[in-house]
Design a protein around this motif. Structure first.
Motif: not given
Length: 86
Positions: A35, A23, A48, A19, A51, A45, A62, A79, A14, A54
């Motif tokens: 997330l 988003a 961007t 991402a 995300i 989420a 996820v 995802i 991601l 992560l």
């Protein structure tokens, strides 16, 4: 909140482009989506950058949380798909 866990399908994880797509989808949905991974989260989420933080790589799990089932499943599909496939 309903929760579903999916594996990251993007071959590069991601990063910025996937991402941003996620988003944007969440922002347009008007719903709150969180997330998280085993190592980090939950994050909003709609962001961007959040995300990306992560650090989710291809094959990582996820967890997705959302009150709206349609939005939940839409994010799960994004995802789990390989957005890098040509």
């Amino acid at each position: 909140m309903a929760t579903v866990t999916v594996k990251v399908g993007s071959s590069v994880g991601l990063h910025a482009r996937p991402a941003a797509v996620i988003a944007d989808y969440v922002a347009r949905s008007g719903h709150t989506v969180k997330l998280s991974t085993a190592a980090k989260g939950p994050i909003d989420a709609k962001s961007t950058m959040m995300i990306i933080t992560l650090g989710a790589k291809h094959g990582d799990d996820v967890a997705i949380e959302c009150d709206d089932k349609e939005t939940l499943m839409g994010v799960a599909e994004l995802i789990s798909n390989n957005m890098e496939a040509k």
